[in-house]
Design a protein around this motif. Structure first.
Motif, mmCIF file in Angstrom:
data_model
loop_
_atom_site.group_PDB
_atom_site.id
_atom_site.type_symbol
_atom_site.label_atom_id
_atom_site.label_comp_id
_atom_site.label_asym_id
_atom_site.label_seq_id
_atom_site.Cartn_x
_atom_site.Cartn_y
_atom_site.Cartn_z
ATOM 1 N N UNK A 72 0.836 -1.210 0.050
ATOM 2 C CA UNK A 72 -0.081 0.052 0.112
ATOM 3 C C UNK A 72 0.837 1.056 0.143
ATOM 4 N N UNK A 73 0.409 2.174 -0.916
ATOM 5 C CA UNK A 73 1.191 3.533 -1.010
ATOM 6 C C UNK A 73 0.065 4.553 -0.542
ATOM 7 N N UNK A 74 0.187 5.336 0.452
ATOM 8 C CA UNK A 74 -0.421 6.601 0.850
ATOM 9 C C UNK A 74 0.022 7.887 0.155
ATOM 10 N N UNK A 75 -1.377 8.386 -0.406
ATOM 11 C CA UNK A 75 -0.959 9.576 -0.947
ATOM 12 C C UNK A 75 -1.493 10.806 -0.305
ATOM 13 N N UNK A 76 -0.706 11.664 0.262
ATOM 14 C CA UNK A 76 -1.266 12.792 0.996
ATOM 15 C C UNK A 76 -0.951 14.161 0.373
ATOM 16 N N UNK A 77 -1.695 14.524 -0.624
ATOM 17 C CA UNK A 77 -1.329 15.546 -1.382
ATOM 18 C C UNK A 77 -2.608 16.211 -1.636
ATOM 19 N N UNK A 78 -2.424 17.774 -1.618
ATOM 20 C CA UNK A 78 -3.387 18.591 -2.343
ATOM 21 C C UNK A 78 -3.329 18.280 -3.969
ATOM 22 N N UNK A 79 -4.693 18.791 -4.716
ATOM 23 C CA UNK A 79 -4.785 18.660 -6.152
ATOM 24 C C UNK A 79 -3.434 19.227 -6.599
ATOM 25 N N UNK A 80 -2.594 18.442 -7.501
ATOM 26 C CA UNK A 80 -1.246 18.715 -8.207
ATOM 27 C C UNK A 80 -1.298 17.764 -9.275
ATOM 28 N N UNK A 81 -0.302 18.084 -10.262
ATOM 29 C CA UNK A 81 0.109 17.340 -11.331
ATOM 30 C C UNK A 81 0.806 15.860 -10.718
ATOM 31 N N UNK A 82 1.333 16.143 -9.464
ATOM 32 C CA UNK A 82 2.045 14.860 -9.220
ATOM 33 C C UNK A 82 1.090 13.731 -8.654
ATOM 34 N N UNK A 83 -0.153 14.104 -8.579
ATOM 35 C CA UNK A 83 -1.478 13.092 -7.981
ATOM 36 C C UNK A 83 -1.464 12.135 -9.085
ATOM 37 N N UNK A 84 -1.800 12.420 -10.499
ATOM 38 C CA UNK A 84 -1.945 11.525 -11.253
ATOM 39 C C UNK A 84 -0.708 10.874 -11.702
ATOM 40 N N UNK A 85 0.335 11.514 -11.781
ATOM 41 C CA UNK A 85 1.624 10.526 -12.068
ATOM 42 C C UNK A 85 1.743 9.613 -10.971
ATOM 43 N N UNK A 86 1.454 9.915 -9.668
ATOM 44 C CA UNK A 86 1.753 8.889 -8.665
ATOM 45 C C UNK A 86 0.714 7.857 -8.837
ATOM 46 N N UNK A 87 -0.620 8.163 -9.162
ATOM 47 C CA UNK A 87 -1.657 7.102 -9.165
ATOM 48 C C UNK A 87 -1.352 6.254 -10.093
#
Length: 541
Positions: A72-87
């Motif tokens: 499991x990888x937790x993502x704790x981010x606001x909206x950003x381009x890093x989000x879809x990259x990580x997902x």
């Protein structure tokens, strides 16, 4: 029961060769590589760029971080381009995403990290102290840091011991051996935790099949001549991606449909949202009732060009009919309400500007989604009579993470998901959510639904927001109390009660009305009915 085509999703999954949510991105890259995929502030990514960066992140996770499929990888981010990259990178590598609210307290974050067993986290660098405060109580081994403007001003070397910078991870991944996407439709893809406003936060287990099914169901709804133009359509997306609605629609479905999606870093920042609406010729907008109210009250709202807007979508909380009417009068485009829940990946029913419409109703269920309304014994109720909404379809979760007892409470052996919502279904399959089952107010033996009272109050020109709750009453069992925030000083408590008296029968009338400057909300923008209800009941003894 909704009209459905049995086997539609399975046929589309096979036809598209889908085995992983990442396949949505792979197909978008092949179809329109140079099309803008996502924008946020001054940052932009084409589909080809997103595909390359997601691939680099997948390689890093497997080859450098040593994470394995199922971790499991937790993502704790606001909206950003890093989000879809990580997902898309994490899903390609076979990892399981754990969306985490960046505004969580240490106690809330600790619960989610411990419960999910997350081994790694990608977190906004300023939130590192929170992670450090709870890390010893969790299984977190790998901490990756990113800053809001990492893509414009990348930081590769970090000074925090035991951490890795996100941009350095991408650099290392790009230099690593190729990685094939991890196949398996029934693999777990997402642990999406329920919001906690209805009890202990639980992780809904959503598989690649669940998420892809919901994307394909949504695409089928939009696949009408002249409805969407992937090479032209732009969606403004203010809702936070850690919320299931925004995650599924503004991230996954946007990629599946080849849209250009503009993230708003903080959807509560109306100036930022207005600026994006002025900058882009947007044709789609996703929001929530409170956001639409705020936008319409913004001094620059009338300066926006709405000529390209086809329709707006509201979800996450009930849409006031009065807000919908006002929006259409000001913009010329309708709001179509969507209904969903975390446990259904999440979309159940929604519509477009071309869909059949009945005011006050959400619309009809997505294809291959069955709906029924039942009484307390599980027996079907007559059309347009209130009952608990049950649903069944390929988007329904596998269950709650490590909670078989809680799973058994909401999933029947036949696959029906008990939503806990009171709804009406008409003969044509239109669904109207009347209220949460537990929010129903019992006044002298009569059922009173808070949404009905709130809808009446929202018709008053001075009301900005309101919440109706039930409080103990020695004579009636329960009485109605409403909390109201106003847009101006043109009304007082007495004027609002007189307004209610015009539209509500006696037993539905509020016994108490309290004016407040602001009403409490979650980070997503939902009004916190439970908090106000508990407060009101505590005061009433």
């Amino acid at each position: 029961m909704s009209a459905s085509v049995q086997g539609y999703v399975a046929t589309e999954l096979a036809r598209g060769g889908y085995q992983n949510v990442h396949d949505l991105l792979a197909q978008a890259c092949a179809k329109h590589p140079q099309r803008a995929a996502f924008s946020c502030g001054d940052d932009h990514l084409t589909y080809a760029e997103l595909g390359s960066l997601a691939d680099a992140f997948a390689r890093y996770l497997r080859h450098h971080a040593g994470l394995q499929p199922g971790d499991r990888l937790a993502l704790q981010l606001p909206n950003s381009l890093q989000y879809p990259i990580a997902v898309f990178g994490a899903l390609k590598a076979g990892l399981v995403i754990v969306n985490t609210n960046p505004q969580y307290t240490a106690a809330e974050a600790r619960h989610q990290f411990r419960d999910s067993g997350a081994r790694a986290i990608l977190v906004l660098d300023r939130l590192l102290p929170l992670v450090r405060a709870v890390q010893a109580d969790t299984e977190l081994e790998h901490v990756m840091l990113t800053s809001v403007d990492d893509l414009q001003r990348p930081i590769h070397e970090g000074s925090e011991a035991g951490t890795q910078r996100f941009m350095q991870a991408l650099r290392l991944g790009a230099e690593s051996p190729p990685l094939e996407r991890e196949a398996g439709l029934d693999r777990l893809a997402l642990l999406q935790y329920t919001g906690g406003t209805t009890g202990v936060s639980k992780g809904a287990m959503l598989s690649h099949r669940n998420l892809l099914a919901n994307v394909l169901q949504t695409i089928e709804l939009f696949d009408k001549p002249g409805l969407l133009e992937p090479e032209k359509d732009v969606r403004i997306a203010p809702l936070p991606l850690y919320h299931i609605m925004a995650f599924a629609t503004n991230c996954l479905s946007s990629v599946g449909m080849g849209l250009h999606t503009v993230f708003i870093r903080d959807g509560r920042n109306l100036d930022e949202t207005i600026a994006a609406m002025q900058r882009y010729p947007f044709s789609l907008l996703s929001g929530i009732n409170t956001l639409f109210v705020g936008l319409m009250n913004h001094p620059e709202f009338r300066s926006i060009d709405f000529s390209h807007l086809k329709w707006a979508t509201s979800g996450g909380a009930p849409l006031s009919s009065e807000v919908g009417r006002r929006w259409q009068a000001l913009t010329g485009a309708p709001i179509r309400e969507g209904f969903g829940l975390t446990e259904a990946s999440p979309v159940v029913a929604t519509g477009t500007q071309l869909s059949p419409y009945r005011e006050g109703y959400i619309g009809q269920a997505l294809i291959e989604t069955e709906l029924r309304t039942v009484d307390d014994e599980g027996n079907d109720v007559a059309p347009e009579m209130p009952g608990e909404l049950w649903l069944r379809g390929p988007q329904v979760m596998r269950g709650y993470w490590q909670r078989p007892d809680e799973t058994a409470k909401v999933l029947t052996p036949e696959g029906w998901l008990k939503t806990g919502d009171i709804a009406l279904l008409d003969a044509a399959g239109f669904v109207k959510i009347v209220d949460r089952k537990k929010d129903m107010i019992l006044v002298s033996g009569f059922n009173v639904f808070p949404n009905e009272i709130e809808d009446v109050l929202m018709q008053h020109p001075s009301v900005r927001e309101c919440v109706a709750v039930g409080v103990p009453d020695a004579r009636k069992g329960e009485a109605v109390k409403v909390f109201v925030s106003l847009k101006d000083d043109a009304a007082d408590e007495q004027a609002l009660l007189e307004h209610c008296r015009q539209y509500l029968t006696g037993y539905k009338m509020p016994s108490y009305l309290e004016l407040r400057d602001e009403l409490p909300k979650t980070a997503v923008g939902k009004l916190l009915r439970r908090q106000l209800r508990d407060e009101a009941r505590g005061s009433a003894g």
